[in-house]
Design a protein around this motif. Structure first.
Motif, PDB file in Angstrom:
ATOM      1  N   ARG A 348      19.574  41.685  -8.352  1.00  8.31           N
ATOM      2  CA  ARG A 348      18.511  42.611  -7.980  1.00  8.31           C
ATOM      3  C   ARG A 348      19.068  43.700  -7.067  1.00  8.31           C
ATOM      4  O   ARG A 348      19.825  43.433  -6.143  1.00  8.31           O
ATOM      5  N   GLN A 349      18.652  44.935  -7.353  1.00  8.08           N
ATOM      6  CA  GLN A 349      18.971  46.066  -6.490  1.00  8.08           C
ATOM      7  C   GLN A 349      17.701  46.461  -5.754  1.00  8.08           C
ATOM      8  O   GLN A 349      16.608  46.437  -6.314  1.00  8.08           O
ATOM      9  N   THR A 350      17.823  46.809  -4.480  1.00 10.98           N
ATOM     10  CA  THR A 350      16.642  47.211  -3.705  1.00 10.98           C
ATOM     11  C   THR A 350      16.782  48.640  -3.217  1.00 10.98           C
ATOM     12  O   THR A 350      17.885  49.214  -3.214  1.00 10.98           O
ATOM     13  N   LYS A 351      15.658  49.205  -2.806  1.00 10.15           N
ATOM     14  CA  LYS A 351      15.617  50.574  -2.309  1.00 10.15           C
ATOM     15  C   LYS A 351      15.260  50.559  -0.827  1.00 10.15           C
ATOM     16  O   LYS A 351      14.448  49.745  -0.372  1.00 10.15           O
ATOM     17  N   ALA A 352      15.849  51.488  -0.102  1.00  6.26           N
ATOM     18  CA  ALA A 352      15.635  51.556   1.338  1.00  6.26           C
ATOM     19  C   ALA A 352      14.246  52.092   1.659  1.00  6.26           C
ATOM     20  O   ALA A 352      13.770  53.045   1.033  1.00  6.26           O
ATOM     21  N   ASP A 389      18.193  37.202  -6.632  1.00  2.82           N
ATOM     22  CA  ASP A 389      17.763  37.609  -5.294  1.00  2.82           C
ATOM     23  C   ASP A 389      18.400  36.640  -4.305  1.00  2.82           C
ATOM     24  O   ASP A 389      18.034  35.458  -4.238  1.00  2.82           O
ATOM     25  N   THR A 390      19.330  37.137  -3.504  1.00  6.06           N
ATOM     26  CA  THR A 390      20.114  36.259  -2.638  1.00  6.06           C
ATOM     27  C   THR A 390      19.362  35.838  -1.385  1.00  6.06           C
ATOM     28  O   THR A 390      19.866  35.006  -0.618  1.00  6.06           O
ATOM     29  N   THR A 391      18.143  36.389  -1.171  1.00  3.85           N
ATOM     30  CA  THR A 391      17.395  36.006   0.024  1.00  3.85           C
ATOM     31  C   THR A 391      16.615  34.727  -0.158  1.00  3.85           C
ATOM     32  O   THR A 391      16.101  34.177   0.826  1.00  3.85           O
ATOM     33  N   GLN A 392      16.483  34.277  -1.406  1.00  2.00           N
ATOM     34  CA  GLN A 392      15.681  33.094  -1.689  1.00  2.00           C
ATOM     35  C   GLN A 392      16.411  32.200  -2.690  1.00  2.00           C
ATOM     36  O   GLN A 392      17.237  32.679  -3.477  1.00  2.00           O
TER      37      GLN A 392
END
Length: 912
Positions: A348-352, A389-392
């Motif tokens: 997953r890529q996220t946006k600031a 998603d590395t946060t979960q």
């Protein structure tokens, strides 16, 4: 019974003539009906120019469930630069149509939309076309997008459709190639994951730049088994940036797609709302971006009151993972699994989050900032395979049904993709699978993809070439073993009819470049074959090509004869693909003086005209595609009361003659150039034969000339050899006879059952003596075809003559047929037709094609109890916008006046 129309060219006018009017190559065939097929030939054409279709602004509306197909990339349709843009478009598909097998080249300077799929017209629900897209298929289309940044297809309120096996190229980065909105009630109903009510994009190849899809307001879309070779993303819009209506995408399924683009840092998948299944996609690089996002917290959008959305607003309207209305947070989470980038789990890529949004959040909660992970959270709004998603921790497992049975999760709604179940993939290759979710104490089947390949693909859309002429018997003779035949010792066969001859009565001049006695192959003189034996002069050295001369700049023919006549029949065989005004025959003098006649082309429209003093009058062909590079015979005739225009042996127009007195002059007839304008209107193309009569040929004589000369330009195929009869007795008939019964010698032998071939020849025997033999015959008979064949089996209507009706002026507008309105007690408008320009009399019944008469009444075309009997297709407009009505059972009985009644809410007319 379904009928197939074979068009002669790919022009906008040709497809309109066929679909709207049942006209193919200038000849009325029959009105198009549901289930019919229209076949475009190899070649090219430009569609969408408003000038070619002012009534619809260059748009073509297809409202019948038919098939429209071409010859693959050999059929090339270029979209006109001035065509309709965005949600208007050029090709409007309003029914369960199969549109296939052609190449479409997009506009280069404006965002002109090639294809629009719409379930409702602009008049709204009342009188609109209630088409939801079901049954619509767009297949095997090559689309070349250029600088116009246009959609390939725009879908409005579409519930379901199929786009398959297309090759689609975006010209610019903002080319949203497949843009679609779903039905208005999509968010009020359950999602359609795994169901038929979606827009399916499957087995397509996308290249260039832009978007594979813009799944917009309420849209429900499936993108599967596609190959993406450029930096092009699959996109599902959220509420933030959507227009009317302001809703997000409802649901998407994106699976088994392959991105081969190898450059880094580009968006491949960006989903901004709704309920989605994303699985088993692959990318060649690890940093082709995959977003689960929402623009509501990235900018200040009017749809959110121009205020940044923060975790305080969770759930954002229509964001990823919410359920149908009324919203429930995480009520329909997304599931993501099996996606690979450069061989690893596609992350997953996220946006600031903008600083201004964080500042707002701090003022709301006292917390300094937030991230995208707070707005769209794993194991709440979506569940994904570990590594996405590395946060979960991971929320979807991949394995067999046995492995699933051995797994007891601790988190509600996690998923398990079972790889050894499912039967949806019926392609014979690739994997199956079904998704289960954990509901407190058990695994529950949650999702299975819809049947692949899509069931609409079971219908064949193979290329349908225009058929070539063949001799095909329609009956097979199965004779009895013993046949008694009466033969004459020396019969004289006449099975090959004499060649059809050109009409000679009234013939003043006949030039035929295909005949050595008219042109021997060299020299500057073209010899007349009529009894007058005139000699015409070739000026500027037109190029000779065995059957015709090719004309260009400074090249023409001076017949050296006035050939003046008050009544006449004049014409020529011609072939051209040139645009502009091109003179074929010219017998005109200086402006203001009478000219006897002219025949010329304005683009592809044939125009015949005359002038008397300052009064000029003309007669035009309804079709505007005769500059199609094919041979055509045009004939213009005038008697003392009427003009007639014929093309290829068929009358295409007529009008009353309004001139009184002489229209003749002494100007010599010129061929290929204006006779007085000093080289203007130079003809560019080929001319093979010229006919000048000082009499009026009948329609049958016009057809006779066409039949007598067409084989010069359209040679028939070689006929099937005739098999001979081999009798088993000693009787040897000469010539070969087709026997099946006992025949008494008469002037003609008519065997029964008869052989019906294309065409059929009946030999004629002239007896000189009587000799009876009774042989045993076992024949296999094939009829010998005649020398004239019709390559395309195009039936024509012969019930009534076709006529042309000139429009009348009503105030400043041009209307066909009618003017003036009166109202009855029911507030209905009565339009009176004044047929002042028709070459018919009161009480005549004539067949009208839709190109000749259009009526416009809101939601009503024509209806009883008035003197309406039968006619073609009627198209009409309404106050609210364009409405199309199809009525295949209408004629009009023309009298001194004809009354037609309809509602008065915005009567308009379309005239082509």
């Amino acid at each position: 019974m379904a009928y197939t129309y074979y068009l002669a060219d790919c022009s906008h006018a040709a497809i309109e003539d066929c679909y709207y009017r049942g006209i193919v190559n200038g000849t009325f065939v029959k009105n198009v009906e549901a289930g019919d097929t229209i076949v475009l030939p190899s070649g090219s054409g430009t569609w969408g120019a408003p000038a070619s279709n002012p009534g619809n602004g260059g748009r073509i509306y297809f409202i019948l469930p038919i098939t429209i197909t071409g010859q693959g990339d050999d059929t090339v349709i270029t979209i006109d630069e001035n065509g309709s843009t965005y949600n208007s478009g050029v090709i409007n598909l309003w029914s369960a149509i199969t549109f296939s097998n052609m190449k479409i080249i997009g506009a280069n300077t404006r965002p002109v939309t090639p294809i629009v799929v719409s379930p409702y017209n602009n008049s709204g629900a009342t009188g609109g076309i209630n088409f939801t897209g079901a049954g619509l298929r767009i297949t095997n289309i090559t689309y070349v997008g250029r600088g116009g940044a246009s959609y390939f297809m725009y879908g409005a309120k579409v519930s379901s459709a199929l786009i398959d096996n297309c090759r689609i190229s975006g010209g610019t980065g903002n080319s949203e190639l497949i843009f679609a909105r779903g039905p208005d009630n999509a968010w009020q109903n359950n999602n359609t994951l795994g169901g038929a009510n979606n827009i399916f994009i499957e087995d397509c190849v996308f290249s260039g730049a832009g978007y594979v899809s813009d799944a917009n307001s309420n849209c429900r879309m499936v993108v599967r088994n596609c190959t993406i070779t450029g930096a092009i993303k699959v996109d599902g819009h959220g509420l933030a940036s959507n227009g009317s209506p302001a809703r997000g995408v409802r649901n998407m399924e994106v699976y088994n797609n392959t991105w081969t683009y190898s450059s880094p840092f580009w968006a491949a998948i960006e989903l901004r709302g709704g309920t989605n299944m994303v699985f088993n996609n692959t990318s060649a690089v690890s940093n082709g971006w995959f977003f689960l996002t929402d623009y509501g917290y990235l900018a200040q959008w009017p749809n959110f009151g121009s205020v940044y959305q923060t975790p305080v607003n969770y759930p954002i309207k229509d964001q990823i993972g919410v359920s149908k209305d009324p919203k429930t947070a995480a009520g329909e989470p997304n599931y993501v699994w099996g996606n690979r980038a450069a061989g690893s789990v596609w992350p997953r890529q996220t946006k600031a989050v903008p600083a201004a949004a964080s500042a707002l959040y701090q003022s709301q909660t006292g917390t300094a900032s937030f991230t995208e992970y707070d707005m769209i959270r794993a194991n709440r709004d979506f569940f994904a395979e570990a590594g996405f998603d590395t946060t979960q921790p991971g929320g979807v497992t991949i394995g067999t049904s046995a492995e699933m049975a051995a797994t007891t999760p601790t988190t509600q709604s996690v998923g398990f993709w079972v790889t050894d179940e499912g039967s949806w993939n019926q392609s014979g290759t690739g994997s199956q699978g079904r998704l289960y979710t954990w509901s407190a104490s058990a695994w529950t089947l949650y999702y299975e993809p819809y049947t692949y390949p899509h069931p609409l693909r079971s219908a064949s859309v193979d290329l349908t070439p225009t058929p070539t002429a063949t001799v095909t018997p329609t009956a097979t003779i199965t004779p009895t073993p013993s046949v008694t035949v009466t033969l004459t010792p020396t019969p004289t066969p006449t099975s090959t009819p004499a060649p059809i001859a050109v009409v000679t009565t009234g013939l003043q001049l006949y030039l035929n470049a295909a005949t050595g006695s008219s042109y021997p192959g060299s020299g500057t003189e073209w010899y007349d074959l009529s009894a007058n034996a005139y000699t015409a002069s070739l000026v500027g050295s037109p190029t000779y090509n065995s059957t015709h001369f090719n004309f260009g700049s400074g090249k023409y023919v001076d017949t050296n004869q006035s050939l003046a006549s008050e009544t006449f029949s004049v014409g020529a065989w011609f072939r051209t693909n040139a645009a502009g005004i091109k003179m074929i025959l010219s017998k005109e003098t200086a402006a203001g003086n009478p000219w006897n006649y002219r025949i010329w082309l304005n683009g592809g429209q044939i125009i015949a005209d005359m002038a008397q003093g300052s009064t000029q009058s003309s007669l035009s062909s309804p079709s505007t595609t005769y500059n199609d590079g094919q041979w055509h015979l045009v004939m213009f005739t005038r008697n003392d009361s009427n003009w007639y225009l014929y093309v290829d042996g068929v009358q295409v127009n007529t009008k009353l003659d309004s001139y009184v007195g002489s229209v003749t002059n002494s100007q010599e007839l010129w061929i290929g150039q204006s006779a007085y304008l000093g080289g203007s209107y130079q003809y560019v193309g080929d001319i093979g034969q010229v006919f000048i009569y000082n009499s009026v040929l009948t329609s049958s004589e016009i057809l006779q000339n066409f039949d007598a000369t067409e084989e010069t330009y359209y040679p028939p195929p070689s006929p099937t050899p005739t098999q001979t009869v081999t009798p088993t007795s000693t009787a040897t008939p000469t010539p070969t006879v087709t026997p099946t019964l006992t025949v008494t010698p008469t002037n003609s032998v008519t065997p029964t059952p008869s052989v019906t071939a294309t065409p059929t020849v009946t030999p004629t025997i002239t007896p000189t003596a009587t000799s009876t033999a009774t042989p045993t015959v076992t024949p296999t008979v094939t009829a010998t075809p005649s020398s004239t064949l019709t390559p395309t089996p195009t039936p024509t209507s012969t019930l009534y003559p076709k006529i042309s009706i000139n429009p009348l002026n009503y105030n400043s507008n041009s209307f066909p047929l009618w003017r003036g309105s009166t109202f009855d007690l029911n507030n209905q408008a009565t339009e009176q037709i004044y047929p002042t320009n028709l070459s018919i009399v009161a009480g005549d019944i004539v067949q009208l094609s839709a190109s000749q008469v259009y009526y416009s009444f809101d939601y009503y075309a024509i209806y009883p109890p008035h003197t309406i009997y039968s006619a073609g297709a009627f198209w009409y407009t309404t106050v609210g916008g364009f409405t199309a009505s199809y009525d295949p059972n209408t004629i009009v009985k023309i009298g001194a006046t004809v009354n037609i009644t309809g509602s008065n809410a915005g009567i308009r007319a379309i005239y082509r």
